[in-house]
Scaffold this motif. Structure first.
Motif, PDB file in Angstrom:
ATOM      1  N   SER A 144       0.939  -1.234   0.060  1.00  0.00           N
ATOM      2  CA  SER A 144      -0.121  -0.035  -0.050  1.00  0.00           C
ATOM      3  C   SER A 144       0.865   1.333   0.064  1.00  0.00           C
ATOM      4  O   SER A 144       2.043   1.227  -0.387  1.00  0.00           O
ATOM      5  N   GLY A 145       0.316   2.566   0.497  1.00  0.00           N
ATOM      6  CA  GLY A 145       1.199   3.638   0.405  1.00  0.00           C
ATOM      7  C   GLY A 145       1.989   3.769   1.773  1.00  0.00           C
ATOM      8  O   GLY A 145       2.796   4.449   1.673  1.00  0.00           O
ATOM      9  N   GLY A 146       1.854   2.729   2.673  1.00  0.00           N
ATOM     10  CA  GLY A 146       2.551   2.938   3.921  1.00  0.00           C
ATOM     11  C   GLY A 146       3.110   1.418   4.356  1.00  0.00           C
ATOM     12  O   GLY A 146       4.058   1.459   5.270  1.00  0.00           O
ATOM     13  N   GLY A 171       3.363   2.190  -2.776  1.00  0.00           N
ATOM     14  CA  GLY A 171       2.403   3.226  -3.096  1.00  0.00           C
ATOM     15  C   GLY A 171       3.260   4.601  -3.007  1.00  0.00           C
ATOM     16  O   GLY A 171       2.715   5.520  -4.000  1.00  0.00           O
ATOM     17  N   ASP A 175       3.308   7.238  -6.066  1.00  0.00           N
ATOM     18  CA  ASP A 175       2.811   8.578  -5.679  1.00  0.00           C
ATOM     19  C   ASP A 175       3.931   9.717  -6.083  1.00  0.00           C
ATOM     20  O   ASP A 175       3.652  10.914  -6.721  1.00  0.00           O
ATOM     21  N   GLY A 188      -0.902   6.140  -7.952  1.00  0.00           N
ATOM     22  CA  GLY A 188      -1.071   4.686  -8.332  1.00  0.00           C
ATOM     23  C   GLY A 188      -1.929   4.697  -9.464  1.00  0.00           C
ATOM     24  O   GLY A 188      -1.721   4.112 -10.750  1.00  0.00           O
ATOM     25  N   PRO A 189      -3.249   4.975  -9.444  1.00  0.00           N
ATOM     26  CA  PRO A 189      -4.284   5.010 -10.362  1.00  0.00           C
ATOM     27  C   PRO A 189      -3.749   5.921 -11.824  1.00  0.00           C
ATOM     28  O   PRO A 189      -3.965   5.381 -12.997  1.00  0.00           O
ATOM     29  N   ASP A 192      -0.814   4.006 -13.704  1.00  0.00           N
ATOM     30  CA  ASP A 192      -1.534   2.863 -14.191  1.00  0.00           C
ATOM     31  C   ASP A 192      -2.481   3.162 -15.497  1.00  0.00           C
ATOM     32  O   ASP A 192      -2.163   2.425 -16.760  1.00  0.00           O
ATOM     33  N   GLY A 286      -3.700  -0.911  -1.129  1.00  0.00           N
ATOM     34  CA  GLY A 286      -4.301   0.028  -2.490  1.00  0.00           C
ATOM     35  C   GLY A 286      -3.401  -0.467  -3.756  1.00  0.00           C
ATOM     36  O   GLY A 286      -3.844  -0.254  -4.806  1.00  0.00           O
ATOM     37  N   ASN A 290      -3.508  -2.398  -8.816  1.00  0.00           N
ATOM     38  CA  ASN A 290      -2.539  -2.060 -10.243  1.00  0.00           C
ATOM     39  C   ASN A 290      -2.970  -3.318 -11.186  1.00  0.00           C
ATOM     40  O   ASN A 290      -2.600  -4.432 -10.876  1.00  0.00           O
ATOM     41  N   THR A 317      -7.937  -1.403   0.355  1.00  0.00           N
ATOM     42  CA  THR A 317      -7.610  -0.189   0.803  1.00  0.00           C
ATOM     43  C   THR A 317      -8.139  -0.150   2.105  1.00  0.00           C
ATOM     44  O   THR A 317      -8.749  -0.612   2.896  1.00  0.00           O
ATOM     45  N   ASP A 318      -7.651   1.344   3.103  1.00  0.00           N
ATOM     46  CA  ASP A 318      -7.936   1.293   4.602  1.00  0.00           C
ATOM     47  C   ASP A 318      -9.412   1.593   4.621  1.00  0.00           C
ATOM     48  O   ASP A 318     -10.319   2.079   4.015  1.00  0.00           O
TER      49      ASP A 318
HETATM   50  O1  KG4 Z   1      -3.960   0.798   0.946  1.00  0.00           O
HETATM   51  P1  KG4 Z   1      -4.156   2.414   0.677  1.00  0.00           P
HETATM   52  O2  KG4 Z   1      -5.554   2.961   0.468  1.00  0.00           O
HETATM   53  O3  KG4 Z   1      -3.985   3.296   1.906  1.00  0.00           O
HETATM   54  C1  KG4 Z   1      -2.496   3.077   2.613  1.00  0.00           C
HETATM   55  O4  KG4 Z   1      -1.433   3.541   2.226  1.00  0.00           O
HETATM   56  O5  KG4 Z   1      -2.796   2.572   3.718  1.00  0.00           O
HETATM   57  O6  KG4 Z   1      -3.112   2.680  -0.307  1.00  0.00           O
HETATM   58  C2  KG4 Z   1      -3.049   3.978  -1.074  1.00  0.00           C
HETATM   59  C3  KG4 Z   1      -1.923   3.753  -2.106  1.00  0.00           C
HETATM   60  C4  KG4 Z   1      -1.549   4.813  -2.846  1.00  0.00           C
HETATM   61  O7  KG4 Z   1      -0.118   5.105  -2.815  1.00  0.00           O
HETATM   62  C5  KG4 Z   1      -1.951   4.599  -4.239  1.00  0.00           C
HETATM   63  O8  KG4 Z   1      -1.293   5.363  -5.279  1.00  0.00           O
HETATM   64  C6  KG4 Z   1      -1.930   3.171  -4.429  1.00  0.00           C
HETATM   65  O9  KG4 Z   1      -2.315   2.746  -3.356  1.00  0.00           O
HETATM   66  N1  KG4 Z   1      -2.762   3.037  -5.601  1.00  0.00           N
HETATM   67  C7  KG4 Z   1      -2.174   2.241  -6.525  1.00  0.00           C
HETATM   68  C8  KG4 Z   1      -3.252   1.976  -7.583  1.00  0.00           C
HETATM   69  N2  KG4 Z   1      -4.440   2.317  -6.694  1.00  0.00           N
HETATM   70  C9  KG4 Z   1      -4.100   3.064  -5.689  1.00  0.00           C
HETATM   71  N3  KG4 Z   1      -0.892   1.869  -6.689  1.00  0.00           N
HETATM   72  C10 KG4 Z   1      -0.526   1.475  -8.182  1.00  0.00           C
HETATM   73  N4  KG4 Z   1      -1.686   1.228  -9.071  1.00  0.00           N
HETATM   74  C11 KG4 Z   1      -3.153   1.549  -8.651  1.00  0.00           C
HETATM   75  N5  KG4 Z   1      -3.891   1.117  -9.843  1.00  0.00           N
END
Ligand code: KG4
Ligand code: ZN
Length: 366
Positions: A144-146, A171, A175, A188-189, A192, A286, A290, A317-318
């Motif tokens: 994820s992002g974290g 993530g 970003d 991410g999106p 993608d 998150g 992808n 996602t969270d």
């Molecule tokens: O799990 P999450 O909602 O929150 C936490 O970080 O805990 O993950 C968010 C991350 C973001 O960095 C976002 O850019 C990434 O997930 N993300 C993606 C895609 N959709 C969301 N990364 C790559 N491809 C995607 N389609």
């Protein structure tokens, strides 16, 4: 608890999403998600290039009660009928975690309900049980992002970490790269979508730590490599054309997916040595959204005859449904530990391993 069914209220506020959910969890593993409310804070942080912990904490404190009210309303449940409350008590941004723990304590005390502190990572890791009732044990990649780690999930609170990132989470890399390319957040999106029109072999970006044995990963060097490629193009051509952005996005995504696929292959081999019976691999977080990463991980599992699970994106996602679910498992298995109700910025799931280094912009890794 009626007919072996537990009505659970969950609260989540460890990063930049305020969330509440109501679930009916049964010992028969047919979980019903009655409501799942998520209120994102992206707008509040968009001018700062990342999550500002103080703004996040204040927004959580303001939004939690509202989210709880909405979650109860949408589930048509009265607080007095709830059997259990679960709250994220770490790891994460400490101000946000504290907001959640304090709200949950107040609600639990007022309504005289039992309260369980839940590890946010356990919430993610148990999600495939909530959505698809998959059996223990299984191998999980949490991206994820974290967060970024491989876990053998053996039981409600039994986790073995096989590896993880030593710096950024994937993530974060998506970003930051999107920001370098002038693409909208979350990156991410955007990447993608942009990568679909690009050539993934146009730029030779590094595949960090592939030369090192094991399943640890590193993503922080990739954005520097992207920056170098971008600046070279700008100095050659005087600017970036759309085709350059597409090619960089595609090459970056290919580099990340190559690393994740190879490290997952190694994790699967390691996992199969330990637990060869009816293996399952699950991916969450998150970045699991992808399209390239998801498809390649699915193919990899097919090659190894290992079942593949990816929960629906809204539970990757969270969210607070995963927290309510984990609280229910903890409670039903008599694993409640009162020390878990203390808010913690760091809280590794596998306590036997040394902590992974790194503290990302979205909070402490574990
Ligand atoms: O799990 P999450 O909602 O929150 C936490 O970080 O805990 O993950 C968010 C991350 C973001 O960095 C976002 O850019 C990434 O997930 N993300 C993606 C895609 N959709 C969301 N990364 C790559 N491809 C995607 N389609
Ligand atoms: Zn998370």
């Amino acid at each position: 608890m009626t007919d072996g069914k537990l009505l659970v209220l969950g609260l989540e506020s460890s990063c930049d999403d305020t969330a509440a959910a109501v679930l009916r969890v049964s010992t028969e593993s047919d979980t019903e998600i009655l409501s799942s409310v998520v209120s994102g804070q992206a707008d509040l942080h968009k001018d700062f290039g990342g999550v500002v912990p103080e703004i996040a904490a204040r927004a959580h404190a303001e939004m939690l009660d509202l989210c709880v009210e909405q979650a109860l309303d949408q589930a048509s449940v009265n607080l007095k009928d709830v059997d259990l409350i679960g709250v994220t008590s770490g790891p994460g941004l400490i101000g946000g975690v504290l907001s959640g723990v304090m709200s949950a304590k107040a609600i639990a005390m007022g309504a005289q309900k039992p309260l369980v502190g839940v590890n946010h990572l356990a919430g993610h890791a148990l999600t495939p049980r909530m959505t698809d009732a998959i059996e223990y044990p299984y191998l999980m990649l949490l991206i994820s992002g974290g967060h970024c780690q491989f876990l053998i999930v053996k039981g409600t609170n039994q986790f073995v970490r096989l590896g993880g990132t030593i710096d950024d989470a994937p993530g974060e890399a998506f970003d930051k790269t999107a920001r370098l390319l002038g693409l909208p957040q979350p990156g991410g999106p955007s990447i993608d979508a942009t990568a679909r029109d690009g050539n993934p072999t146009e730029f030779a970006l590094p595949r960090p730590l592939l030369d090192r044995e094991g399943c640890d990963m590193s993503f922080s060097g990739l954005k520097t490599a992207v920056l170098r490629v971008r600046d070279e193009i700008i100095s050659e051509k005087g600017g970036l054309h759309q085709s350059d952005i597409n090619d960089i996005a595609a090459s970056f995504q290919r580099a990340i997916s190559d690393v994740l696929v190879e490290k997952t292959r190694r994790a699967i081999v390691e996992y199969l040595k330990l637990l060869p019976q009816t293996p399952t691999f699950a991916v969450a977080g998150g970045v699991a959204a992808n399209s390239e990463i998801r498809a390649k991980l699915q193919d990899l599992c097919a090659d190894h005859s290992i079942a593949f699970n990816a929960p629906p994106l809204k539970y990757c996602t969270d969210n607070a449904a995963m927290i309510a679910y984990a609280a229910a498992e903890i409670y039903m298995n008599d694993l409640v530990d009162p020390t878990h109700l203390v808010a913690r910025p760091r809280w590794p799931l596998d306590q036997s391993k040394r902590p992974l280094i790194g503290h990302g912009k979205k909070g402490a890794k574990a």
